[in-house]
Scaffold this motif. Structure first.
Motif, mmCIF file in Angstrom:
data_model
loop_
_atom_site.group_PDB
_atom_site.id
_atom_site.type_symbol
_atom_site.label_atom_id
_atom_site.label_comp_id
_atom_site.label_asym_id
_atom_site.label_seq_id
_atom_site.Cartn_x
_atom_site.Cartn_y
_atom_site.Cartn_z
ATOM 1 N N GLU A 1 8.834 11.427 -3.547
ATOM 2 C CA GLU A 1 8.659 10.961 -2.168
ATOM 3 C C GLU A 1 9.608 11.749 -1.275
ATOM 4 O O GLU A 1 10.822 11.538 -1.318
ATOM 5 C CB GLU A 1 8.947 9.452 -2.061
ATOM 6 C CG GLU A 1 7.834 8.556 -2.554
ATOM 7 C CD GLU A 1 6.596 8.606 -1.649
ATOM 8 O OE1 GLU A 1 6.757 8.786 -0.415
ATOM 9 O OE2 GLU A 1 5.483 8.470 -2.172
ATOM 10 N N SER B 1 0.822 -1.217 0.000
ATOM 11 C CA SER B 1 0.000 0.000 0.000
ATOM 12 C C SER B 1 0.851 1.260 0.000
ATOM 13 O O SER B 1 0.320 2.363 -0.119
ATOM 14 C CB SER B 1 -0.915 0.015 1.235
ATOM 15 O OG SER B 1 -0.145 -0.041 2.431
ATOM 16 N N ARG B 2 2.153 1.123 0.116
ATOM 17 C CA ARG B 2 3.048 2.285 0.152
ATOM 18 C C ARG B 2 4.394 1.893 -0.455
ATOM 19 O O ARG B 2 4.745 0.704 -0.523
ATOM 20 C CB ARG B 2 3.279 2.749 1.594
ATOM 21 C CG ARG B 2 3.927 1.676 2.465
ATOM 22 C CD ARG B 2 4.482 2.221 3.773
ATOM 23 N NE ARG B 2 5.087 1.185 4.601
ATOM 24 C CZ ARG B 2 6.320 0.732 4.441
ATOM 25 N NH1 ARG B 2 7.087 1.209 3.465
ATOM 26 N NH2 ARG B 2 6.802 -0.217 5.234
#
Length: 541
Positions: A283, A160-161
């Motif tokens: 990021e 999920s990340r």
């Protein structure tokens, strides 16, 4: 008595005539492999049994096979270049195309040399093991150990990340060590990407997807197989040379994918307009030095790129090492060029502006429309219009049935392949090549796509009270991932047999993304565990 071999499905012994159903697992033994491939059940060198056909690339065909002596599954790759081969004779031998005999033989030698080198080099940390190399049927077979697990691509689809830089380094450490060993032995992989990195259930990541130079080079004599976003720019032309720096580019690209969650922009697109964003920009948790190292390792010019895997590993792990590398001039050269170019542009603009100002007083009749007025913009050449560059659309996420009937995309020719997926619904496109936003070089582009078959739901077989070995064979037959654990036995279970599973028998589940836990009952408690200190009586012995 008939000679017996392991069943290619369940590994139980069966007669070597291969027809009907396996008496142990009930799976069909009839040939369902496509025309041109080796038939199901073919015996190879009296050592291996050919099972299900798996895939094909420009080098050849892949099969799931069985090591008859070891009774274990293997992966067998057969040299079968579609551009040079004219099919198979009745006895199974490959036939080269007329006029391509010499090229067929030299490419076959390249294939054999590669697998011979890998056989001598493996097993090694981070590299999938080659267990045998066989010459038969006028061709060559590379036999590879079959790892039980999932690809890095599938693993990332479940996350999920993005991974942290530390997590990415830990995951890729064994692969980078393996690639460094390849380079030390004079080999270049050229196919490093998430699809070719396996994550075994027990163990560290390993690199597979071995291929010849011709397979990994655009415009070669074989049908090339390049991985958009991970293949270095020099791989797209047969006129360019690849080297250790080619694998450095791919390893950095995989790391970029891990820490940003995004596939890097493909090299051909970057060569038109380099729009690759810094990993730190995508990021914020990615340190600046880490992003700079990735950028340095993914430079389009091989001469300006980081050259070796040990350099990449050291720079990613240590900000001090990265800083020392850049202080040697790696970064400053680039910066000086940018500043120099900026100064030249500023100087030219200043001269043009001054020239324009000096010209204004000489205009004696400003109201005369026929007099030409020279401006700064008139003296600056304009760039070619961007509209001349056509880019491939993004088809991922689109419904294939709707896409192929749409007039809007009628100029594209789609080559579909179907695969099961836990992420995409049935009929949805989940991969394409060329990648989205690649430069469209043809009037009728050919787009290879992978269309989702939806979830591959499997019914959990009943393996309660099976022995551990029988349970493993049963689960392998259904391609179910599993881990074995010991269960403390209170006397309710038969020692050494399966006591229970995390998925109940008969329950449907997604075998591609689920790991089933199987508990094997331990030894039953002895009578001394009943709570008394007295020895057993003679009648109880």
């Amino acid at each position: 008595m008939k000679q017996q071999v392991p069943c290619p499905h369940c590994l139980e012994p069966i007669d070597m005539d291969f027809h009907g159903l396996c008496p142990h697992c009930g799976k069909s033994l009839d040939n369902a492999n496509p025309e041109g491939a080796l038939p199901f059940g073919t015996q190879l060198a009296d050592k291996y049994t050919i099972g299900k056909y798996l895939s094909a690339d420009g080098d050849g065909l892949c099969y799931r096979g069985v090591d008859n002596a070891q009774k274990r599954f293997v992966r067998i790759k057969e040299y079968f270049p579609v551009t040079l081969c004219n099919g198979r004779s009745a006895d199974g031998s490959l036939m080269s195309k007329v006029g391509r005999e010499v090229l067929f033989k030299t490419s076959r030698m390249d294939f054999k040399d590669l697998y011979d080198d890998l056989y001598r080099l493996t097993p090694a940390t981070g590299l999938s093991r080659i267990v045998d190399v066989i010459e038969e049927n006028n061709t060559v077979y590379g036999v590879e150990e079959s790892e039980k697990g999932m690809t890095l691509t599938h693993y990332l689809s479940l996350k999920s990340r993005p991974l942290t830089p530390a997590e990415a380094r830990t995951l890729l450490q064994p692969v980078m060590e393996g690639v460094a060993l390849l380079h030390k032995s004079g080999l270049i992989h050229r196919g490093i990407c998430p699809d070719n990195i396996l994550l075994p259930i027990d163990g560290t990541a390993v690199l597979t997807g071995y291929g010849t130079l011709a397979l990994r080079t655009g415009g070669s004599e074989l049908k090339s197989q390049l991985y958009a976003g991970y293949a270095a720019p020099e791989q797209y032309s047969a006129a360019e040379f690849s080297g250790r720096y080619t694998d450095v580019y791919a390893l950095a690209a995989v790391t970029y994918r891990l820490v940003t969650g995004q596939t890097p922009v493909s090299a051909p697109q970057r060569q038109v307009r380099d729009s690759l964003e810094s990993a730190h920009s995508l990021e914020s948790g990615v340190p600046t030095y880490f992003a700079q190292v990735l950028s340095c390792a993914m430079r389009l010019d091989p001469a300006k790129r980081m050259q070796t895997v040990p350099e990449l590993m050291s720079a990613l792990a240590n900000p001090g090492v990265a800083s020392a590398m850049f202080e040697t001039g790696e970064s400053q050269i680039s910066t000086k060029k940018i500043l120099g170019a900026a100064m030249v542009v500023i100087f030219i603009l200043a001269v043009l502006l001054l020239f324009a100002i000096l010209k204004i007083p000489q205009a004696e009749h400003p109201s005369d429309n026929t007099a030409p007025v020279e401006t700064v913009s008139d003296t600056v050449p304009t760039a070619s219009p961007a509209e001349d560059i056509k880019l491939i659309p993004n088809f991922v996420g689109e419904n294939y049935d709707e896409l192929r009937t749409s007039e809007l995309y009628s100029l594209y020719r789609f080559v579909p392949k179907e695969e099961y997926s836990s992420e995409y619904d049935k009929g949805i496109i989940m991969w394409q090549s060329p990648a989205a936003n690649s430069v469209q070089n043809e009037d009728t582009p050919v787009i290879e796509i992978v269309v989702s078959l939806g979830q591959n739901l499997t019914v959990m077989p009943d393996i309660i009270n099976y022995t551990e070995e029988a349970a493993k064979n049963r689960l392998d037959y259904y391609d179910i991932q599993y881990v074995i654990q010991q269960l403390e036995n209170d006397g309710s279970y038969t020692p050494g047999l399966v006591a229970r599973c995390s998925i109940a028998p008969g329950e449907e589940f997604d075998a591609a993304s689920t790991v089933v836990t199987v508990w094997i009952a331990g030894d039953a408690p002895s009578s001394t565990d009943s709570g008394t200190d007295s020895p057993p009586s003679s009648s109880s012995q």
